[in-house]
Motif scaffolding. Structure first.
Motif, PDB file in Angstrom:
ATOM      1  N   ASP A  61       0.829  -1.196   0.000  1.00  9.86           N
ATOM      2  CA  ASP A  61       0.000   0.000   0.000  1.00  9.86           C
ATOM      3  C   ASP A  61       0.871   1.257   0.000  1.00  9.86           C
ATOM      4  O   ASP A  61       2.102   1.177  -0.072  1.00  9.86           O
ATOM      5  CB  ASP A  61      -0.966   0.009   1.182  1.00  9.86           C
ATOM      6  N   HIS A  62       0.216   2.420   0.120  1.00 15.90           N
ATOM      7  CA  HIS A  62       0.938   3.692   0.042  1.00 15.90           C
ATOM      8  C   HIS A  62       1.955   3.848   1.168  1.00 15.90           C
ATOM      9  O   HIS A  62       2.953   4.556   1.024  1.00 15.90           O
ATOM     10  CB  HIS A  62      -0.071   4.854   0.090  1.00 15.90           C
ATOM     11  N   ASN A  63       1.719   3.157   2.273  1.00 17.74           N
ATOM     12  CA  ASN A  63       2.631   3.245   3.419  1.00 17.74           C
ATOM     13  C   ASN A  63       3.725   2.184   3.395  1.00 17.74           C
ATOM     14  O   ASN A  63       4.541   2.119   4.318  1.00 17.74           O
ATOM     15  CB  ASN A  63       1.838   3.145   4.723  1.00 17.74           C
ATOM     16  N   GLY A  64       3.721   1.339   2.360  1.00 16.18           N
ATOM     17  CA  GLY A  64       4.755   0.312   2.240  1.00 16.18           C
ATOM     18  C   GLY A  64       4.407  -0.999   2.922  1.00 16.18           C
ATOM     19  O   GLY A  64       5.248  -1.909   2.982  1.00 16.18           O
ATOM     20  N   LYS A  65       3.177  -1.136   3.414  1.00 15.84           N
ATOM     21  CA  LYS A  65       2.765  -2.375   4.059  1.00 15.84           C
ATOM     22  C   LYS A  65       2.421  -3.426   3.008  1.00 15.84           C
ATOM     23  O   LYS A  65       1.663  -3.162   2.070  1.00 15.84           O
ATOM     24  CB  LYS A  65       1.558  -2.122   4.958  1.00 15.84           C
ATOM     25  N   ARG A  66       2.979  -4.655   3.183  1.00 18.20           N
ATOM     26  CA  ARG A  66       2.691  -5.728   2.227  1.00 18.20           C
ATOM     27  C   ARG A  66       1.228  -6.128   2.319  1.00 18.20           C
ATOM     28  O   ARG A  66       0.690  -6.350   3.402  1.00 18.20           O
ATOM     29  CB  ARG A  66       3.584  -6.938   2.521  1.00 18.20           C
ATOM     30  N   MET A  67       0.576  -6.216   1.134  1.00 17.53           N
ATOM     31  CA  MET A  67      -0.834  -6.612   1.078  1.00 17.53           C
ATOM     32  C   MET A  67      -0.955  -8.085   0.677  1.00 17.53           C
ATOM     33  O   MET A  67      -1.738  -8.825   1.255  1.00 17.53           O
ATOM     34  CB  MET A  67      -1.598  -5.712   0.111  1.00 17.53           C
ATOM     35  N   TRP A  68      -0.227  -8.473  -0.348  1.00 15.54           N
ATOM     36  CA  TRP A  68      -0.212  -9.876  -0.763  1.00 15.54           C
ATOM     37  C   TRP A  68       0.981 -10.157  -1.668  1.00 15.54           C
ATOM     38  O   TRP A  68       1.608  -9.212  -2.175  1.00 15.54           O
ATOM     39  CB  TRP A  68      -1.516 -10.278  -1.470  1.00 15.54           C
ATOM     40  N   THR A  69       1.273 -11.425  -1.851  1.00 17.81           N
ATOM     41  CA  THR A  69       2.282 -11.858  -2.822  1.00 17.81           C
ATOM     42  C   THR A  69       1.666 -12.953  -3.690  1.00 17.81           C
ATOM     43  O   THR A  69       0.730 -13.651  -3.269  1.00 17.81           O
ATOM     44  CB  THR A  69       3.550 -12.396  -2.132  1.00 17.81           C
ATOM     45  N   TYR A  70       2.201 -13.117  -4.889  1.00 15.27           N
ATOM     46  CA  TYR A  70       1.692 -14.132  -5.814  1.00 15.27           C
ATOM     47  C   TYR A  70       2.884 -14.833  -6.448  1.00 15.27           C
ATOM     48  O   TYR A  70       3.821 -14.180  -6.923  1.00 15.27           O
ATOM     49  CB  TYR A  70       0.823 -13.487  -6.900  1.00 15.27           C
ATOM     50  N   GLY A  71       2.847 -16.158  -6.442  1.00 15.23           N
ATOM     51  CA  GLY A  71       3.896 -16.940  -7.097  1.00 15.23           C
ATOM     52  C   GLY A  71       4.852 -17.627  -6.155  1.00 15.23           C
ATOM     53  O   GLY A  71       5.710 -18.391  -6.593  1.00 15.23           O
ATOM     54  N   GLU A  72       4.725 -17.372  -4.848  1.00 10.61           N
ATOM     55  CA  GLU A  72       5.658 -18.001  -3.901  1.00 10.61           C
ATOM     56  C   GLU A  72       5.510 -19.514  -3.871  1.00 10.61           C
ATOM     57  O   GLU A  72       6.485 -20.230  -3.613  1.00 10.61           O
ATOM     58  CB  GLU A  72       5.429 -17.429  -2.498  1.00 10.61           C
ATOM     59  N   ASP A  73       4.290 -20.009  -4.111  1.00  8.86           N
ATOM     60  CA  ASP A  73       4.044 -21.454  -4.054  1.00  8.86           C
ATOM     61  C   ASP A  73       4.201 -22.125  -5.412  1.00  8.86           C
ATOM     62  O   ASP A  73       3.874 -23.302  -5.570  1.00  8.86           O
ATOM     63  CB  ASP A  73       2.639 -21.704  -3.513  1.00  8.86           C
ATOM     64  N   LYS A  74       4.706 -21.396  -6.420  1.00  7.08           N
ATOM     65  CA  LYS A  74       4.845 -21.950  -7.769  1.00  7.08           C
ATOM     66  C   LYS A  74       6.302 -22.319  -8.030  1.00  7.08           C
ATOM     67  O   LYS A  74       7.222 -21.606  -7.635  1.00  7.08           O
ATOM     68  CB  LYS A  74       4.355 -20.948  -8.819  1.00  7.08           C
ATOM     69  N   PHE A  75       6.495 -23.410  -8.731  1.00 11.44           N
ATOM     70  CA  PHE A  75       7.845 -23.867  -9.065  1.00 11.44           C
ATOM     71  C   PHE A  75       8.392 -23.083 -10.253  1.00 11.44           C
ATOM     72  O   PHE A  75       7.746 -22.976 -11.282  1.00 11.44           O
ATOM     73  CB  PHE A  75       7.820 -25.372  -9.392  1.00 11.44           C
ATOM     74  N   GLN A  76       9.582 -22.520 -10.063  1.00  8.56           N
ATOM     75  CA  GLN A  76      10.249 -21.716 -11.095  1.00  8.56           C
ATOM     76  C   GLN A  76       9.279 -20.704 -11.728  1.00  8.56           C
ATOM     77  O   GLN A  76       9.077 -20.669 -12.940  1.00  8.56           O
ATOM     78  CB  GLN A  76      10.868 -22.626 -12.169  1.00  8.56           C
ATOM     79  N   PHE A  77       8.689 -19.912 -10.881  1.00 10.62           N
ATOM     80  CA  PHE A  77       7.831 -18.811 -11.335  1.00 10.62           C
ATOM     81  C   PHE A  77       8.746 -17.644 -11.718  1.00 10.62           C
ATOM     82  O   PHE A  77       9.415 -17.059 -10.858  1.00 10.62           O
ATOM     83  CB  PHE A  77       6.870 -18.408 -10.219  1.00 10.62           C
ATOM     84  N   CYS A  78       8.795 -17.334 -13.003  1.00 11.76           N
ATOM     85  CA  CYS A  78       9.755 -16.365 -13.534  1.00 11.76           C
ATOM     86  C   CYS A  78       9.027 -15.187 -14.181  1.00 11.76           C
ATOM     87  O   CYS A  78       8.893 -15.125 -15.425  1.00 11.76           O
ATOM     88  CB  CYS A  78      10.684 -17.020 -14.543  1.00 11.76           C
ATOM     89  N   PRO A  79       8.537 -14.245 -13.402  1.00  9.40           N
ATOM     90  CA  PRO A  79       7.817 -13.095 -13.978  1.00  9.40           C
ATOM     91  C   PRO A  79       8.760 -12.159 -14.733  1.00  9.40           C
ATOM     92  O   PRO A  79       9.862 -11.860 -14.268  1.00  9.40           O
ATOM     93  CB  PRO A  79       7.224 -12.404 -12.748  1.00  9.40           C
ATOM     94  N   GLU A  80       8.302 -11.693 -15.908  1.00  7.55           N
ATOM     95  CA  GLU A  80       9.126 -10.824 -16.740  1.00  7.55           C
ATOM     96  C   GLU A  80       8.544  -9.418 -16.889  1.00  7.55           C
ATOM     97  O   GLU A  80       9.278  -8.451 -17.056  1.00  7.55           O
ATOM     98  CB  GLU A  80       9.315 -11.462 -18.127  1.00  7.55           C
ATOM     99  N   ASP A  81       7.218  -9.307 -16.844  1.00  7.32           N
ATOM    100  CA  ASP A  81       6.595  -7.982 -16.971  1.00  7.32           C
ATOM    101  C   ASP A  81       5.249  -8.000 -16.280  1.00  7.32           C
ATOM    102  O   ASP A  81       4.670  -9.064 -16.017  1.00  7.32           O
ATOM    103  CB  ASP A  81       6.436  -7.596 -18.449  1.00  7.32           C
ATOM    104  N   ILE A  82       4.743  -6.794 -15.995  1.00  6.53           N
ATOM    105  CA  ILE A  82       3.474  -6.647 -15.296  1.00  6.53           C
ATOM    106  C   ILE A  82       2.797  -5.389 -15.816  1.00  6.53           C
ATOM    107  O   ILE A  82       3.461  -4.395 -16.110  1.00  6.53           O
ATOM    108  CB  ILE A  82       3.702  -6.574 -13.767  1.00  6.53           C
ATOM    109  N   ALA A  83       1.463  -5.432 -15.964  1.00  2.00           N
ATOM    110  CA  ALA A  83       0.728  -4.275 -16.492  1.00  2.00           C
ATOM    111  C   ALA A  83      -0.651  -4.221 -15.850  1.00  2.00           C
ATOM    112  O   ALA A  83      -1.257  -5.254 -15.552  1.00  2.00           O
ATOM    113  CB  ALA A  83       0.591  -4.367 -18.014  1.00  2.00           C
ATOM    114  N   ILE A  84      -1.137  -2.993 -15.629  1.00  3.31           N
ATOM    115  CA  ILE A  84      -2.500  -2.787 -15.128  1.00  3.31           C
ATOM    116  C   ILE A  84      -3.452  -2.818 -16.314  1.00  3.31           C
ATOM    117  O   ILE A  84      -3.272  -2.088 -17.291  1.00  3.31           O
ATOM    118  CB  ILE A  84      -2.618  -1.445 -14.382  1.00  3.31           C
ATOM    119  N   MET A  85      -4.498  -3.635 -16.215  1.00  2.00           N
ATOM    120  CA  MET A  85      -5.424  -3.790 -17.338  1.00  2.00           C
ATOM    121  C   MET A  85      -6.472  -2.696 -17.391  1.00  2.00           C
ATOM    122  O   MET A  85      -6.792  -2.201 -18.452  1.00  2.00           O
ATOM    123  CB  MET A  85      -6.120  -5.153 -17.257  1.00  2.00           C
TER     124      MET A  85
END
Length: 465
Positions: free
Chosen positions: A366-390
C-alpha cells in the motif's frame, strides 16, 4: 430729494448716523432726533455714493469676464465629464458583454471537455464491464467443466486419468483475446513498450543502443518518429511535462528532455536502478538493488523502492518488506506499476535458477509500504518478466517465461491468456513485454528465443474478447 416732514421742500443735508436726508428747518423741529449726529451736504453724499457705485460697477465689470471664463471652463469640464462618463460606461457595457461572451465560451469549452472526458470514461467503463463479463463467463465455464470431472481412484487407470484431465485442461484453455494487428520493427527484440499519447510509444531492445519513438497506424505499418541514439535502457517512465525518466541498471538515473538532451537526474550509488514507474500524482517510483542474481542460488542483499518528486528529491522509501514467513520480498524490483488507488505492484527477482532464468514473485504494497499480498511463492520456477494494469478495476496482467495470467487487484488468479497469444507468434519468438492502452487493447512486444536465429521483432495488438 423732498423732506419727510415738509413734503414740498427739498433736503440739502444728510444725517450719516440715521442714513437719511434732512431739511435745515427740520433740525430745530427734530432737534432731539439728530442732536450730536454727523451731518453732511447731500450733494457730497451723493457724489460719494456715486463714486462708490462707479467703483463697484467697475469691479463687477472686471469680474464678469473671469466668471465667464470659469463658467466656460466648468461647462467644458461638464461636457468632457459627460463624454468620458459615456465612453467609460460604454466600455464597461462592452466589457460586460465580452466577459459574458468569454464566460459563455469558457463554459462551452468546459462542457465539451466534461462531455469528452465522460464519453471516454463511459466507453472505458463499458469496455471493462464487457471484459469482466467475459472473464466471469469464462470462469463459470471452467467451473462447469470442473464439476463434470468425476472418477473413482480405485477403479480408474493411469491412462483414464490422463484422458479425463487432459480433456478438462483442453476445454478450459479458452481463447480470451484475439489479434488485431502486428507491426514489424527493425529491433531484434522488444525489451519494453512505453505507451504515450496519440497512438505513440517508446520501444527499445536490450540488443540495441537506441530508444525509438514510434507511432501505430491502423492503415500503414509502424512509423518511426524519432530515435534517441546511444541510449541503453532497462525501463522508462514518462512524467507529466513529457520528460522521460530512464533506468539503465546503473547508479545514475537519467532524464531525456523534450529538447533532445539526456542528463543525470538522481544518483543511487552504490545501488543500481531497475524498474521505473510514474504514478498519477507525478511521483517517480524507482526500484533499486545491488543487481540481478548472476549465480545459481545466490541470495543478493535486500533492495528497495524509492519515491522521487519530479525534481529528483526523495519523498519516501519502501524497504524491509517481508512476507508472512519473514522472508525478504524486495530484493530486486524489476518492474513497477500502480492502480487508481495508488496501490503498488512490483516484480521481485530474488534468485537465478538452474535453467539460467530468474525466479521471482509479484508483490503488492500500500501507500505506506505495508505488504498486502504476494503471488507466485508457491509456484515452481515462477519467472515473472513484466506486469501491467489492465483497467481501472485494478486487474493485473502478469507475463512469465511460460504464460500470461490475469490477477484481480487482490492477487487472485482470474484467467490465462497464454493460448491465443502464442498462436499469434512465430515458433522462434515469445512475448517479452506487455502494455494496455485506455481502450483495453493489449500491446505485446516479442523477442527471439534462439539466439542463433535472430529476426526482427514485432509488436502485436490484441483485443480482449
Amino acid at each position: 430729494m423732498n423732506c419727510e416732514v415738509h413734503s414740498d421742500l427739498v433736503c440739502v443735508l444728510f444725517c450719516q448716523n440715521c442714513q437719511q436726508p434732512v431739511y435745515t428747518k427740520c433740525l430745530h423741529v427734530l432737534e432731539n432726533k439728530h442732536k450730536e449726529h454727523r451731518l453732511s451736504s447731500i450733494s457730497d453724499v451723493y457724489d460719494e455714493k456715486f463714486c462708490e457705485m462707479e467703483d463697484f460697477r467697475y469691479r463687477v465689470g472686471q469680474n464678469i469676464p473671469f466668471c465667464s471664463q470659469i463658467q466656460h471652463e466648468l461647462e467644458h469640464m461638464l461636457d468632457s465629464g459627460t463624454k468620458q462618463y459615456g465612453e467609460q460606461r460604454q466600455i464597461l457595457i462592452q466589457k460586460e458583454d465580452d466577459v459574458i461572451t468569454e464566460f459563455q465560451s469558457n463554459i462551452m469549452v468546459l462542457l465539451k471537455e466534461v462531455d469528452s472526458e465522460w464519453k471516454t470514461l463511459e466507453g472505458t467503463l463499458k469496455e471493462e464491464i464487457k471484459v469482466m463479463k467475459i472473464l466471469k463467463d469464462h470462469m463459470e465455464k471452467e467451473r462447469e467443466i470442473a464439476c463434470q470431472v468425476s472418477y473413482k481412484p480405485s477403479k480408474t487407470s493411469h491412462d483414464d486419468m490422463k484422458g479425463i484431465f487432459g480433456d478438462f485442461l483442453w476445454q478450459i484453455a479458452g481463447q480470451t483475446c484475439k489479434l488485431k494487428k502486428s507491426y514489424q520493427t527493425h529491433l531484434k527484440g522488444i525489451q519494453k513498450v512505453l505507451l504515450l499519447d496519440n497512438n505513440e510509444a517508446l520501444i527499445w531492445s536490450e540488443n540495441n543502443e537506441d530508444v525509438i519513438k514510434v507511432q501505430f497506424d491502423n492503415t500503414i505499418d509502424i512509423k518511426v518518429l524519432k530515435a534517441i541514439p546511444n541510449t541503453r535502457a532497462y525501463d522508462m517512465g514518462k512524467i507529466q511535462n513529457g520528460d522521460i525518466i530512464i533506468s539503465v541498471q546503473e547508479s545514475q538515473l537519467k532524464m531525456y528532455r523534450e529538447k533532445d538532451t539526456i542528463e543525470n537526474f538522481h544518483s543511487f550509488y552504490p545501488l543500481k536502478t531497475f524498474g521505473i514507474h510514474v504514478n498519477k500524482y507525478n511521483e517517480i517510483l524507482v526500484g533499486i538493488s545491488t543487481g540481478l542474481p548472476d549465480k545459481e542460488e545466490e541470495i543478493p542483499k535486500p533492495g528497495k523502492i524509492v519515491v522521487l518528486n519530479c525534481k529528483g528529491s526523495v519523498k519516501r522509501t519502501y524497504e524491509n518488506i517481508k512476507n508472512k514467513h519473514s522472508k525478504e520480498c524486495c530484493v530486486c524490483p524489476t518492474r513497477i506499476v500502480t492502480n487508481q488507488d495508488n496501490i503498488i505492484y512490483f516484480i521481485n527477482i530474488f534468485r537465478k535458477n538452474k535453467q539460467g532464468t530468474h525466479d521471482g514473485i509479484i508483490v503488492s504494497i500500500d501507500h505506506n509500504g505495508k505488504r498486502m499480498w504476494t503471488y507466485g511463492e508457491d509456484k515452481f520456477q515462477f519467472c515473472p518478466e513484466d506486469i501491467a494494469i489492465m483497467n481501472s478495476a485494478g486487474c493485473i496482467c502478469v507475463l512469465t517465461n511460460a504464460y500470461t495470467d490475469i490477477l484481480s487487484k487482490d492477487g487472485i488468479y482470474i484467467a490465462r491468456l497464454q493460448t491465443k497469444i502464442k498462436d499469434s507468434l512465430e515458433s522462434n519468438t515469445k512475448i517479452s513485454t506487455l502494455a494496455f492502452d485506455k481502450n483495453m487493447n493489449l500491446y505485446a512486444g516479442e523477442k527471439t528465443i534462439q539466439k542463433d536465429k535472430r529476426q526482427s521483432a514485432q509488436i502485436h495488438i490484441f483485443e480482449i474478447m
